[in-house]
Write an enzyme that holds these catalytic residues in place. Sequence first.
Site, mmCIF file in Angstrom:
data_model
loop_
_atom_site.group_PDB
_atom_site.id
_atom_site.type_symbol
_atom_site.label_atom_id
_atom_site.label_comp_id
_atom_site.label_asym_id
_atom_site.label_seq_id
_atom_site.Cartn_x
_atom_site.Cartn_y
_atom_site.Cartn_z
ATOM 1 N N SER A 117 15.635 33.094 34.045
ATOM 2 C CA SER A 117 16.888 33.838 33.862
ATOM 3 C C SER A 117 16.546 35.300 33.595
ATOM 4 O O SER A 117 15.472 35.615 33.058
ATOM 5 C CB SER A 117 17.643 33.270 32.662
ATOM 6 N N TYR A 126 22.709 37.337 21.773
ATOM 7 C CA TYR A 126 23.289 35.981 21.883
ATOM 8 C C TYR A 126 22.573 35.096 22.907
ATOM 9 O O TYR A 126 23.050 34.004 23.221
ATOM 10 C CB TYR A 126 24.797 36.025 22.200
HETATM 11 N N1 LIG Z 1 24.571 30.476 37.194
HETATM 12 C C1 LIG Z 1 24.019 31.480 36.506
HETATM 13 O O1 LIG Z 1 24.688 32.474 36.123
HETATM 14 C C2 LIG Z 1 22.545 31.451 36.200
HETATM 15 C C3 LIG Z 1 21.961 32.599 35.618
HETATM 16 C C4 LIG Z 1 20.617 32.563 35.289
HETATM 17 C C5 LIG Z 1 19.863 31.436 35.540
HETATM 18 N N2 LIG Z 1 20.437 30.338 36.108
HETATM 19 C C6 LIG Z 1 19.633 29.139 36.322
HETATM 20 O O2 LIG Z 1 19.695 28.740 37.678
HETATM 21 C C7 LIG Z 1 19.601 27.308 37.759
HETATM 22 C C8 LIG Z 1 20.739 26.753 38.607
HETATM 23 O O3 LIG Z 1 21.951 27.145 37.978
HETATM 24 P P1 LIG Z 1 23.405 26.740 38.524
HETATM 25 O O4 LIG Z 1 24.314 27.803 38.044
HETATM 26 O O5 LIG Z 1 23.361 26.370 39.946
HETATM 27 O O6 LIG Z 1 23.668 25.418 37.648
HETATM 28 P P2 LIG Z 1 24.778 24.270 37.874
HETATM 29 O O7 LIG Z 1 25.901 24.777 38.681
HETATM 30 O O8 LIG Z 1 25.035 23.707 36.506
HETATM 31 O O9 LIG Z 1 23.991 23.170 38.728
HETATM 32 C C9 LIG Z 1 22.945 22.461 38.116
HETATM 33 C C10 LIG Z 1 22.514 21.295 38.986
HETATM 34 O O10 LIG Z 1 21.583 20.512 38.230
HETATM 35 C C11 LIG Z 1 22.057 19.156 38.127
HETATM 36 N N3 LIG Z 1 21.749 18.614 36.808
HETATM 37 C C12 LIG Z 1 22.092 19.129 35.606
HETATM 38 N N4 LIG Z 1 21.658 18.331 34.618
HETATM 39 C C13 LIG Z 1 21.022 17.296 35.221
HETATM 40 C C14 LIG Z 1 20.373 16.140 34.727
HETATM 41 N N5 LIG Z 1 20.283 15.870 33.413
HETATM 42 N N6 LIG Z 1 19.828 15.268 35.614
HETATM 43 C C15 LIG Z 1 19.921 15.509 36.951
HETATM 44 N N7 LIG Z 1 20.519 16.593 37.474
HETATM 45 C C16 LIG Z 1 21.067 17.477 36.615
HETATM 46 C C17 LIG Z 1 23.560 19.260 38.352
HETATM 47 O O11 LIG Z 1 24.066 18.069 38.949
HETATM 48 P P3 LIG Z 1 24.836 16.902 38.170
HETATM 49 O O12 LIG Z 1 25.712 17.563 37.163
HETATM 50 O O13 LIG Z 1 25.535 16.199 39.277
HETATM 51 O O14 LIG Z 1 23.752 16.079 37.550
HETATM 52 C C18 LIG Z 1 23.660 20.393 39.373
HETATM 53 O O15 LIG Z 1 23.468 19.906 40.673
HETATM 54 C C19 LIG Z 1 19.618 26.807 36.298
HETATM 55 O O16 LIG Z 1 18.324 26.499 35.881
HETATM 56 C C20 LIG Z 1 20.175 27.971 35.517
HETATM 57 O O17 LIG Z 1 19.717 27.979 34.177
HETATM 58 C C21 LIG Z 1 21.759 30.328 36.453
#
Ligand SMILES: NC(=O)c1ccc[n+]([C@@H]2O[C@H](COP(=O)([O-])OP(=O)(O)OC[C@H]3O[C@@H](n4cnc5c(N)ncnc54)[C@H](OP(=O)(O)O)[C@@H]3O)[C@@H](O)[C@H]2O)c1
Length: 225
Positions: A117, A126
């Site tokens: 991140s 925060y």
């Molecule tokens: N979005 C942002 O603003 C942002 C910013 C900085 C970093 N990131 C990082 O980028 C990555 C992707 O983020 P995103 O925004 O695409 O997240 P997201 O929309 O929450 O998607 C996360 C994915 O991981 C799966 N997942 C979550 N918990 C799981 C578990 N216990 N077992 C199996 N699958 C699981 C979810 O599917 P199910 O719920 O179907 O299991 C979903 O497909 C993350 O690591 C996040 O920390 C995101």
Amino acid sequence: MQKILIVGASKGIGAAIASLAQTNCRIISLSRSPPADDIPEHYPCDVLNDPLPSIEGALAGLVYCPGSINLKPFSSMKSEDFRNDLELNLIGAVRCLKHYQSNLQAADSASVVLFSSVAVQTGLAYHALVSASKGAVEGLTRALAAEWAPKIRVNAIAPSLTNTGLAERLLRDDSKKEAAAARHALKRIGEPEDIAQMAVFLLSDKASWITGQVLHVDGGMSVIK
Ligand SMILES: NC(=O)c1ccc[n+]([C@@H]2O[C@H](COP(=O)([O-])OP(=O)(O)OC[C@H]3O[C@@H](n4cnc5c(N)ncnc54)[C@H](OP(=O)(O)O)[C@@H]3O)[C@@H](O)[C@H]2O)c1
């Protein structure tokens, strides 16, 4: 066709990676809910609590997407909050990497993509939970890149705020979205495809001389004031 395992292809950035990569790779999806796109091989699995499924043959890529954005003042963070965030961001990835290491080694060459991140490079109020757990992911990225070279490349992407379900609470209304966009040099927040393009590049042979790196895809947030 080369096989790529995407942990978390059901939504957000992982879904965007699956949709871009499936033109020339066979995507294997693993998440608790099914992917929206038509991915032929999906395993319903909670990476923290369920046994991980075995996959036949070589994996040319593994992407670990599960992560969290829990923002609050340090004074209201409990030790348990840090444990939970480390569990999802770090330990879940470690479980997957250990379980599928032999599949990755069976490929001629392979690429691992993890997620950090912007909050690791940049001190943000925060953000202690996300910064600490993703900082651990960055450390893992560099150590494994050293240990698994030259056959397996290991990199991480560090996005800034990106328009997915995970960021929903931070983008609830137009004023929040506008304020978030204004904080970035490029005056918008990220879209899942912005991040997915980098992941697809890192998975491909075009990135064959890149390992141990944290790629900042963040609209300039980490370096431009
Ligand atoms: N979005 C942002 O603003 C942002 C910013 C900085 C970093 N990131 C990082 O980028 C990555 C992707 O983020 P995103 O925004 O695409 O997240 P997201 O929309 O929450 O998607 C996360 C994915 O991981 C799966 N997942 C979550 N918990 C799981 C578990 N216990 N077992 C199996 N699958 C699981 C979810 O599917 P199910 O719920 O179907 O299991 C979903 O497909 C993350 O690591 C996040 O920390 C995101």
